[in-house]
Design a protein around this motif. Structure first.
Motif, PDB file in Angstrom:
ATOM      1  N   GLY A 215       0.821  -1.205   0.000  1.00 20.73           N
ATOM      2  CA  GLY A 215       0.000   0.000   0.000  1.00 20.73           C
ATOM      3  C   GLY A 215       0.855   1.254   0.000  1.00 20.73           C
ATOM      4  N   ALA A 216       1.946   1.220   0.763  1.00 21.62           N
ATOM      5  CA  ALA A 216       2.815   2.393   0.836  1.00 21.62           C
ATOM      6  C   ALA A 216       3.441   2.689  -0.527  1.00 21.62           C
ATOM      7  N   GLN A 217       3.886   1.631  -1.208  1.00 22.13           N
ATOM      8  CA  GLN A 217       4.457   1.833  -2.549  1.00 22.13           C
ATOM      9  C   GLN A 217       3.398   2.349  -3.510  1.00 22.13           C
ATOM     10  N   ALA A 218       2.176   1.816  -3.380  1.00 22.06           N
ATOM     11  CA  ALA A 218       1.083   2.284  -4.238  1.00 22.06           C
ATOM     12  C   ALA A 218       0.841   3.767  -3.991  1.00 22.06           C
ATOM     13  N   GLY A 219       0.925   4.173  -2.734  1.00 25.07           N
ATOM     14  CA  GLY A 219       0.753   5.587  -2.416  1.00 25.07           C
ATOM     15  C   GLY A 219       1.836   6.438  -3.028  1.00 25.07           C
ATOM     16  N   THR A 220       3.069   5.952  -2.944  1.00 20.18           N
ATOM     17  CA  THR A 220       4.200   6.689  -3.513  1.00 20.18           C
ATOM     18  C   THR A 220       4.034   6.847  -5.028  1.00 20.18           C
ATOM     19  N   VAL A 221       3.751   5.746  -5.700  1.00 14.38           N
ATOM     20  CA  VAL A 221       3.607   5.799  -7.160  1.00 14.38           C
ATOM     21  C   VAL A 221       2.382   6.627  -7.544  1.00 14.38           C
ATOM     22  N   GLY A 222       1.282   6.463  -6.750  1.00 18.45           N
ATOM     23  CA  GLY A 222       0.074   7.242  -7.015  1.00 18.45           C
ATOM     24  C   GLY A 222       0.292   8.734  -6.834  1.00 18.45           C
ATOM     25  N   GLY A 223       1.378   9.093  -6.145  1.00 18.68           N
ATOM     26  CA  GLY A 223       1.692  10.500  -5.963  1.00 18.68           C
ATOM     27  C   GLY A 223       2.142  11.190  -7.244  1.00 18.68           C
ATOM     28  N   TYR A 224       2.642  10.432  -8.202  1.00 18.13           N
ATOM     29  CA  TYR A 224       3.095  11.080  -9.446  1.00 18.13           C
ATOM     30  C   TYR A 224       2.500  10.475 -10.715  1.00 18.13           C
ATOM     31  N   ALA A 225       1.872   9.281 -10.578  1.00 14.42           N
ATOM     32  CA  ALA A 225       1.318   8.641 -11.781  1.00 14.42           C
ATOM     33  C   ALA A 225      -0.210   8.629 -11.715  1.00 14.42           C
ATOM     34  N   ASP A 226      -0.844   8.417 -12.866  1.00 19.74           N
ATOM     35  CA  ASP A 226      -2.310   8.355 -12.911  1.00 19.74           C
ATOM     36  C   ASP A 226      -2.823   6.955 -12.633  1.00 19.74           C
ATOM     37  N   GLY A 227      -1.969   5.983 -12.820  1.00 16.04           N
ATOM     38  CA  GLY A 227      -2.372   4.601 -12.585  1.00 16.04           C
ATOM     39  C   GLY A 227      -1.255   3.843 -11.914  1.00 16.04           C
ATOM     40  N   VAL A 228      -1.607   3.004 -10.954  1.00 16.94           N
ATOM     41  CA  VAL A 228      -0.630   2.158 -10.265  1.00 16.94           C
ATOM     42  C   VAL A 228      -0.938   0.713 -10.659  1.00 16.94           C
ATOM     43  N   ILE A 229       0.013   0.072 -11.310  1.00 17.67           N
ATOM     44  CA  ILE A 229      -0.236  -1.259 -11.850  1.00 17.67           C
ATOM     45  C   ILE A 229       0.463  -2.297 -10.974  1.00 17.67           C
ATOM     46  N   VAL A 230      -0.314  -3.237 -10.441  1.00 19.82           N
ATOM     47  CA  VAL A 230       0.234  -4.251  -9.538  1.00 19.82           C
ATOM     48  C   VAL A 230      -0.070  -5.631 -10.102  1.00 19.82           C
TER      49      VAL A 230
END
Lengths: 267, 411
Positions: A215-230
């Motif tokens: 979740g923390a990584q998703a938050g980090t990536v979501g901070g600059y990207a429009d989509g977080v792909i897991v």
């Protein structure tokens, strides 16, 4: 508006990134994969990425390859994938398909586009198809109004970046690290740089994949990207579980954690 | 074939790496920059006289080329054809592959890279790569299917003696194609300082053209040797085809000689009508594998099918795109040779000429035996056939010994 664009619009209105969750079709079985993807939707995953299992997935790490091998050993066919896409699309979540190119050529590019459209799929992510080789797909995706997502990488030149995003519709897939899929303890420093380079040449939403597992990584990536792909982290929930029921429980837990992550971005 | 197609061969592939409808680049975007860099390095190197001179000196002083063109008289008598063997088996490391690895090692150094990776099936390309890496002081990692590391333990030891790291590949079918997948994955992750030293004229552009350019000396030499030794060009050139580097190497110089027939012999395994063969052209279909559009062994859904051949070097479910194109254009003919036919030819060459050939190359001998009577009938005289004896058979002694049942104390 592209088909998948609706999901990005909605998330943008909520001030967050879209969460995209990947699962190979037919893993661990056809029905099991439908259950897994449905569980992901229920846990808050916005977009489901259905990967067509392929015998030689050069862009994927060990987790996705193992899951794909299990699906193929179970006898999953391309036609089954279309049935899975239809079932998952019925939940209301947009479904995008990730596929290596040979299964599509073998099915027939136009025929696959037709059947993907009929199944309610939004379009394709094509990890080993670059726009220069994609004439047939460009035509078929136009004919059926499907989205097409090509990949960009940290090593892409500015000229290639511009050319590639010009051929995208729906969203652009930024490979965050130079390497194959698989969760990592740290996401990449190269990703924000790549995303900002993409933003200089397109208005399209940018999804970042490869490496996100918490979740923390998703938050980090979501901070600059429009989509977080897991992908791998979700797949491992099922792969490591002693039975499907346990796997689905783990999947719901991680799905919810990731969904919370994109809603609490480190902006 | 048409005059147009013939005239166009010199310029194949096009700028994007296409041989007609074959070839191209079906790769992750992350590799495109490296492939572009390699394309440019290849282009400038081939135009650079000092590079060509250094390559030529290495081939002469280190690899031992030009290899002999040997008139195999006792074999000729058996086949009813004048057979000239291109003795690539006498090169350092025992096969044509040394030409490719020396060329690519020179390119690696030219690009300022310090690490090479390679895939290998039986281990021949791995050994050749480890050899060049030792000579050029490059770090070397070889990916090899776990199944193959068990079948070819001696070659694993050879690579390690030469300083290479051998990584057993445990994914997929754990054979050559999976080793290639793993090498691609390594390359994506380490592309800045690493060159993927691919072992055959397959893969994404520029590899098919690049490998061909490094092995084409086989045909250039053979053509000149024919003119010098028999005062004429041969009626036919024969070679085995797995990925296809030795065949392209000997074909290339003859492509524009319309009277020279080109024959590629694929591994027919237990027969192309069975599901146990490695004949991608005669028994496969159009597809995309390992970065190029070509003929592929695949099922109805485009999943790669496992190949089979008694020869590990031909045991690959695809083929270089230039061969696919030479087949489509009609310039070369591709025919299958079964395991049994190849082993009969293996024995024949041992007994008539005192040469133990690689089982790969035995397919070319068997093929030459099959076409000799047809050519003789067509020409109304004894045909002259140049056969590429692409490698020596030392590595195959165990396989052949088992096949013939001659291992152990009693026969």
């Amino acid at each position: 508006m592209s088909r998948i664009g609706v999901a990005f619009e909605k998330a943008r209105a909520e001030g967050r990134a879209v969460l995209v969750g990947c699962m190979p079709a037919g893993f661990p079985t056809v029905e099991g994969s439908i259950a897994a993807m449905t569980a992901m939707v229920e846990a808050g995953v916005d977009v489901i990425e259905v990967e067509i299992p392929y015998s030689d997935p050069v862009m994927d790490g060990p987790v996705i390859q193992k899951a794909s091998d299990i699906a193929l050993a179970g006898g999953v066919r391309t036609a089954d994938t279309l049935r899975i896409i239809e079932a998952v699309a019925a939940t209301g979540a947009p479904v995008v398909t990730m596929t290596y190119w040979n299964p599509i050529e073998r099915y027939g590019v136009d025929a696959f586009a037709r059947d993907l459209d009929a199944a309610g799929g939004t379009g394709l992510i094509t990890p080993d198809l670059i726009p220069e080789e994609a004439d047939e797909w460009l035509a078929a995706s136009d004919a059926y109004g499907l989205d097409r997502t090509f990949l960009v990488a940290p090593s892409s030149t500015d000229a290639r970046l511009a050319m590639t995003v010009e051929h995208c519709r729906g969203f652009v897939y930024a490979t965050a690290i130079m390497g194959v899929t698989g969760a990592r303890s740290q996401t990449s420093d190269a990703a924000p740089v790549l995303v900002s380079r993409v933003r200089q040449v397109t208005e399209l939403p940018v999804g970042v994949g490869l490496g996100v597992g918490t979740g923390a990584q998703a938050g980090t990536v979501g901070g600059y990207a429009d989509g977080v792909i897991v992908g791998s982290a979700l797949i491992r929930c099922v792969l490591d579980a002693p039975d499907l029921g346990t796997g689905l429980t783990a999947l719901r837990t991680l799905g919810a954690e990731l969904a919370e992550g994109v809603r609490a971005p480190a902006r | 074939m048409s005059a147009d197609a013939l005239a166009a061969t010199g310029s194949r592939p096009d700028a994007a790496g296409h041989f007609g409808r074959f070839g191209g680049r079906f790769v992750p975007e992350a590799l495109v920059a490296a492939l572009d860099e390699l394309t440019e390095a290849h282009r400038t190197a081939m135009a650079d006289e000092s590079f060509r001179a250094e390559f030529a000196a290495l081939l002469r002083d280190y690899a031992g080329t030009p290899s002999l063109l040997y008139p195999a008289e006792r074999l000729s008598a058996k086949l009813g054809a004048r057979v000239l063997l291109k003795r690539e088996d006498l090169n350092h490391t025992g096969a044509h592959k040394v030409r490719n690895v020396l060329g690519q090692a020179l390119l690696t150094r030219r690009m300022g890279k310090t690490r090479v990776i390679a895939e290998t099936g039986a281990g021949q390309h791995g050994v050749a790569t480890a050899t060049a890496a030792a000579l050029f002081d490059l770090e070397c990692v070889v990916y090899m299917g776990e199944v193959d590391t068990e079948r070819q333990a001696l070659n694993v030891a050879r690579m390690r003696m030469l300083g290479a790291t051998v990584v057993p590949v445990t994914t997929g079918s754990r054979t050559l194609k999976d080793a290639m997948n793993e090498a691609m994955r390594d390359w994506v992750a380490n592309v800045d300082g690493t060159h993927y030293l691919i072992g055959t004229a397959a893969g994404p552009h520029p590899f098919p053209a690049l490998v061909r350019d490094f092995v084409r000396g086989i045909g250039d030499e053979a053509r000149q040797q024919c003119l010098d030794q028999i005062g004429a060009l041969p009626d036919a050139v024969a070679a085995c085809v797995g990925g296809g580097s030795n065949a392209l190497g000997i074909f290339h110089a003859f492509v524009d000689d319309p009277d020279v027939r080109l024959y590629g012999f694929e591994a027919g395994g237990e027969g192309v009508t069975t599901d146990r063969h490695a004949a991608s052209i005669t028994g496969g279909s159009l597809g995309v594998l390992h970065g190029a559009r070509t003929y592929v062994l695949q099922d109805a859904d485009g999943q790669t099918v496992e190949s089979h051949s008694i020869s590990a070097g031909l045991d690959y479910p695809g083929v270089g795109p230039e061969h696919a194109w030479l087949h489509d254009s009609g310039r070369a003919s591709y025919l299958p040779v079964t395991d049994d036919e190849a082993m009969a030819a293996f024995e024949l060459l041992c007994r008539t000429e005192g040469i133990i050939p690689a089982i790969e190359s035995s397919h070319a001998i068997a093929g030459a035996a099959a076409i000799a009577p047809k050519l003789a009938a067509e020409l109304g005289r004894e045909p002259t056939i140049v056969v590429n004896l692409s490698g020596r058979g030392d590595k195959d002694v165990h396989t052949a010994g088992e096949y013939f049942g001659i291992l152990g104390k009693e026969q």
